[in-house]
Write a protein that holds these residues in place. Sequence first.
Motif, PDB file in Angstrom:
ATOM      1  N   MET A 135      32.324 -20.298  44.450  1.00  0.00           N
ATOM      2  CA  MET A 135      32.143 -21.570  44.943  1.00  0.00           C
ATOM      3  C   MET A 135      32.831 -22.188  43.525  1.00  0.00           C
ATOM      4  O   MET A 135      32.745 -22.012  42.584  1.00  0.00           O
ATOM      5  CB  MET A 135      30.575 -21.997  45.037  1.00  0.00           C
ATOM      6  N   VAL A 136      33.286 -23.551  43.902  1.00  0.00           N
ATOM      7  CA  VAL A 136      33.776 -24.384  42.886  1.00  0.00           C
ATOM      8  C   VAL A 136      32.729 -24.863  41.792  1.00  0.00           C
ATOM      9  O   VAL A 136      32.982 -24.801  40.634  1.00  0.00           O
ATOM     10  CB  VAL A 136      34.387 -25.483  43.534  1.00  0.00           C
ATOM     11  N   GLY A 137      31.602 -25.370  42.494  1.00  0.00           N
ATOM     12  CA  GLY A 137      30.396 -25.910  41.495  1.00  0.00           C
ATOM     13  C   GLY A 137      30.809 -26.518  40.508  1.00  0.00           C
ATOM     14  O   GLY A 137      31.585 -27.561  40.813  1.00  0.00           O
ATOM     15  N   THR A 138      30.889 -26.243  39.077  1.00  0.00           N
ATOM     16  CA  THR A 138      31.133 -27.423  38.219  1.00  0.00           C
ATOM     17  C   THR A 138      32.619 -26.842  37.374  1.00  0.00           C
ATOM     18  O   THR A 138      32.966 -27.358  36.651  1.00  0.00           O
ATOM     19  CB  THR A 138      30.237 -27.488  36.898  1.00  0.00           C
ATOM     20  N   SER A 139      33.165 -25.885  38.160  1.00  0.00           N
ATOM     21  CA  SER A 139      34.586 -25.544  37.764  1.00  0.00           C
ATOM     22  C   SER A 139      35.658 -26.432  37.836  1.00  0.00           C
ATOM     23  O   SER A 139      35.463 -27.522  38.947  1.00  0.00           O
ATOM     24  CB  SER A 139      34.968 -24.300  38.213  1.00  0.00           C
ATOM     25  N   ASP A 140      36.417 -26.665  36.777  1.00  0.00           N
ATOM     26  CA  ASP A 140      37.606 -27.614  37.161  1.00  0.00           C
ATOM     27  C   ASP A 140      38.953 -26.737  37.217  1.00  0.00           C
ATOM     28  O   ASP A 140      39.289 -25.911  35.977  1.00  0.00           O
ATOM     29  CB  ASP A 140      37.572 -28.324  35.914  1.00  0.00           C
ATOM     30  N   PHE A 141      39.652 -26.774  38.235  1.00  0.00           N
ATOM     31  CA  PHE A 141      40.973 -26.165  38.486  1.00  0.00           C
ATOM     32  C   PHE A 141      42.322 -26.808  38.367  1.00  0.00           C
ATOM     33  O   PHE A 141      43.436 -26.220  38.588  1.00  0.00           O
ATOM     34  CB  PHE A 141      40.712 -25.292  39.732  1.00  0.00           C
ATOM     35  N   HIS A 142      42.057 -27.880  37.530  1.00  0.00           N
ATOM     36  CA  HIS A 142      43.263 -28.672  36.838  1.00  0.00           C
ATOM     37  C   HIS A 142      43.956 -27.602  35.617  1.00  0.00           C
ATOM     38  O   HIS A 142      43.159 -26.807  35.271  1.00  0.00           O
ATOM     39  CB  HIS A 142      43.003 -29.937  36.144  1.00  0.00           C
ATOM     40  N   ILE A 143      45.041 -27.476  35.416  1.00  0.00           N
ATOM     41  CA  ILE A 143      45.583 -26.758  34.567  1.00  0.00           C
ATOM     42  C   ILE A 143      45.852 -27.615  33.125  1.00  0.00           C
ATOM     43  O   ILE A 143      46.031 -28.566  33.048  1.00  0.00           O
ATOM     44  CB  ILE A 143      46.781 -26.143  34.798  1.00  0.00           C
ATOM     45  N   LEU A 144      46.005 -26.906  32.086  1.00  0.00           N
ATOM     46  CA  LEU A 144      46.265 -27.412  30.677  1.00  0.00           C
ATOM     47  C   LEU A 144      47.727 -27.822  30.620  1.00  0.00           C
ATOM     48  O   LEU A 144      48.407 -26.967  31.454  1.00  0.00           O
ATOM     49  CB  LEU A 144      45.551 -26.715  29.716  1.00  0.00           C
ATOM     50  N   PRO A 145      48.135 -28.360  29.574  1.00  0.00           N
ATOM     51  CA  PRO A 145      49.517 -28.756  29.568  1.00  0.00           C
ATOM     52  C   PRO A 145      50.357 -27.551  29.338  1.00  0.00           C
ATOM     53  O   PRO A 145      51.611 -27.177  29.537  1.00  0.00           O
ATOM     54  CB  PRO A 145      49.673 -29.674  28.626  1.00  0.00           C
TER      55      PRO A 145
END
Length: 465
Positions: free
Chosen positions: A408-418
């Motif tokens: 589950m996504v939950g509080t995770s953030d799947f944006h990527i770092l530069p």
Amino acid sequence: MKKNFNIIIAAAVIMLAVACHKAENAKISAIVVHASKPITSDTLSGSVNGTLLSGKTYYFASNITVNGGDTLLMQAGTTLIALGDGLTYQTAPEIFVHGTFISLGTQAQPNYITISNAAALHAQAAAQNYTNVFQGWWGGIFAEPGPVTAQDPNPAGGDMIIKWTHLEFAGGPSGPDDDQVVYTPQGSPRWTIYFANITKNFVLEDSWIFGSKDDGMRLAGGHTDISRNTFELCGVASGEACNMKSGTVGDVDYNMVIGAATNAFKISDAGSTGTQCNINCYNNTIVNCGFRQSSASGHGGSIDFEKAAKGNAYNNMIVNCAVGLRVLGTADITNTVYNNQLFYGNDAALVSKFYASDGVGTTKPADIISTTPQANNPSFLGFDVNGFDYTKITPPVTANVQTPVTVMVGTSDFHILPTSPASGKGNVSFKSFNTVTSTGDYAPTVTTPGIDIGAYQSNGAGNQH
């Protein structure tokens, strides 16, 4: 569009500006759709036709049907609750659609098609107890042309347009009211969405499918756009997030898929409609899929082309999946092209299957790939790709072996770092298929291929969840 609806546009200039904005990203202002045939009773049963009103909650405890030529529309901020326990087909109510079904949620006012104890089941899953999550509490939405009758010898069916809508906990057992060709044998789990109108439009965008007992959805034909959605925890022991068959043509892009039992996307020409399955699959993020597949072959995990299907696969991020890209020799391999995937595996067994061992797919020049475990970390902003030790499991597993953060996504953030290896490595030289023909507020918001690999773009485009 449907004569039942009067779409009021404030000014032609505003309409033009919105149209231009739609071509670029998902942040648009919804056109106001005024209610035609407002449905005021909070209980639905039998044949339904009209508008479910914003801010209201509706219930159905038995099957409801949208007849051919009719439309059921959910305004933004509407909740539709199925009252069932999923133990039998009689107590797992279903929505049959032989006409048109439209759910126009917005980012500010999403719609819900769910069950009364949804909050408790979300909490149960977060506590790593998935027993009742996969019960299949209701029957899902089943859309195909109605039966041939003397009054309607050529039933055409209608469109399905779903935007900013949560669809949860479907999959109850099929029964005698279901199409016996589609659900075989009787009693098999139903899918959250089934759509089979080959000449019509299917749009699912900016929505969520959660906790399906089998496939999150299955398409057997239609002009298709599946964009910027989130699929979580689809399938108890088999099932894809999205299973596409013969007659399905269109784009599947910027979706976040996590914890599917089998593949994120299965692309197959099975069904022989005469229109070849052709899917443009790009800029998706696929994480921790394929581990609950009960088949002895263990054949699933991310993107699967097979059985004479064709299409594209570009700019997809495949992270810790049981099997990576799978292109079988039975697919239309001459017309299936792929490149610019990022593969990550924190265990040698996962790395060895970045390209499926039973397929004919091969590493492409622009792939980000390695033979070394834990190479090419995608550098998510808020998710630890090494937080689960895959050296300790051998598929198939039950969901209880998988921690909530892996499904589950939950509080995770799947944006990527530069600094991510995915940054700037997307292929933008191809175009969206853009096959959907519906217009105005019923048209898809097309997001073109992204410069970054994955569903979340550094410029704010892509998946908005």
